[in-house]
Write a protein that holds these residues in place. Structure first.
Motif, PDB file in Angstrom:
ATOM      1  N   ASP A  61       0.451  -1.425  -0.159  1.00 49.12           N
ATOM      2  CA  ASP A  61       0.065   0.088  -0.004  1.00 49.12           C
ATOM      3  C   ASP A  61       1.247   1.498  -0.122  1.00 49.12           C
ATOM      4  O   ASP A  61       0.197   2.636  -0.168  1.00 49.12           O
ATOM      5  N   SER A 103      -0.541  -6.190   2.048  1.00 49.88           N
ATOM      6  CA  SER A 103       0.086  -5.493   2.771  1.00 49.88           C
ATOM      7  C   SER A 103      -0.839  -6.084   4.516  1.00 49.88           C
ATOM      8  O   SER A 103      -1.767  -5.997   4.704  1.00 49.88           O
ATOM      9  N   ALA A 161      -3.165  -2.746   6.237  1.00 45.32           N
ATOM     10  CA  ALA A 161      -4.108  -2.978   5.589  1.00 45.32           C
ATOM     11  C   ALA A 161      -5.701  -3.637   4.588  1.00 45.32           C
ATOM     12  O   ALA A 161      -6.305  -4.591   4.361  1.00 45.32           O
TER      13      ALA A 161
END
Length: 363
Positions: free
Chosen positions: A246, A266, A269
């Motif tokens: 990200d 990620s 995220a």
């Protein structure tokens, strides 16, 4: 302490050409022997310190390796029911923390190993323990920071290679047998272009192997021949996991994602974690086998997970050690049954396939 540095320096100074191949081969053999002594000391020291001999549990073990602060602890927390301390400073994890990833009825042990540092192969940091634990894994996950250069990946590969872990490679097709007399018999079924007979014979001599049979069935390098002689090399599948995608551009993500044996994620995220778990499952090559008691429906909630190529004997040992000695026959439904969809009566050596159903009959 054995000085591997001098040998590495001499190898770097030696120009690579036809005339020096033989000399380099001997240096490589010497280096491999010294490293083996460094990492596997003849006498085991007793007591002291926190070891990380984590008991192997579940159906497979996956080792998480990476430099400090790449997100290994966060991944472990997200994918398993484990709390591994994560922090923004380096060297948080000091002992190996196991977590269990449950997927398709299988229990996969995920092991967060302390951040590897350069020089682990010389026993620096907690290198030796990290390495010996990594060797017991069925799959290595090398975790990398997508915002950093590819140098991190190269350094980890060098460290793992130095300690005898061969990533995404298979064992060289060489048959080596020691004898008590009769000298050296060396046969090749292919033309050797990356090494030669003189180098191979000199390496055997440097290991004091004067009586043995060697059959080489593929075009191997000098390094691969040394691996065969040492015999403690581990050939493990590896996934390169790039975290923090990200924080980089879509072009960079796309470039990384198209590399072989690579997954981009990620942790913060929560991006692509499901795909990573699926890739772990595929790389491990496990098969799920369901058991069925006589007159009952198969137990689809609790499969027995085995390696690809597993037999009825393996499932017997996986359920209870008394089953194989008292075995009469088994009935198998599924892909491995010759009479699918009907059952086939089979013996202990029958190879099972994914999602087979097995009924075992004992004496």
């Amino acid at each position: 302490m054995l000085n591997t540095g001098n040998i590495v320096e001499e190898m770097a100074r030696t120009q690579k050409n036809k005339a020096t191949e033989y000399h380099l081969g001997l240096l490589k053999a010497k280096l491999a022997r010294y490293r083996a002594q460094l990492l596997e000391p003849a006498t085991k020291s007793s007591g002291g310190g926190t070891g990380f001999d984590v008991q192997k549990s579940g159906d497979a073990r996956v080792a998480l390796i990476g430099f400090p602060s790449v997100g290994k602890s966060t991944l472990l927390n997200k994918c398993t029911h484990t709390v591994s301390e994560a922090a923004a400073y380096e060297f948080t994890t000091l002992t190996a923390i196991p977590g269990v990833l449950e997927y398709q009825g299988a229990r996969i042990q995920l092991l967060d190993l302390p951040g590897i540092v350069e020089g682990a192969s010389q026993g620096r940091g907690r290198g030796r323990q990290v390495v010996s634990t990594a060797k017991t894994a069925d799959l290595i996950l090398i975790m990398l920071d997508a915002t950093k250069s590819d140098e991190q990946r190269r350094l980890l590969e060098i460290e793992l290679d130095a300690v005898g872990i061969r990533l995404n490679k298979r064992k060289p097709d060489v048959v080596f047998k020691r004898k008590t007399t009769g000298g050296i018999t060396l046969n090749t079924t292919v033309k050797l272009t990356k090494t030669d007979e003189k180098t191979i014979r000199s390496i055997l001599a440097s290991y004091k192997l004067h009586n043995c049979d060697v059959m080489i069935r593929e075009d191997i390098t000098t390094d691969e021949f040394i691996d065969v002689l040492i015999g403690t090399r581990k050939y493990l599948p590896c996934l390169y996991v790039y975290n923090k995608i990200d924080a980089i551009s879509l072009e960079q993500v796309d470039k990384l994602a198209h590399q072989t044996h690579t997954v981009v994620i990620s942790c913060e995220a929560g991006l692509n974690l499901d795909y990573l778990i699926k890739r772990i499952w595929d790389e491990l090559g496990l098969v799920k086998v369901y058991t069925k008691k006589r007159g009952a429906h198969p137990d689809l909630d609790d499969p027995v997970c085995l390696r690809k190529g597993a037999t009825i004997e393996d499932i017997c040992n996986g359920i209870h050690r008394s089953l194989a000695p008292n075995f009469r026959y088994a009935l198998v439904w599924g892909r491995s049954s010759k009479f699918s969809p009907h059952a086939q009566k089979v013996g202990l050596n029958h190879q099972l396939q994914d999602e087979d159903v097995v009924s075992i009959f004992t004496k």
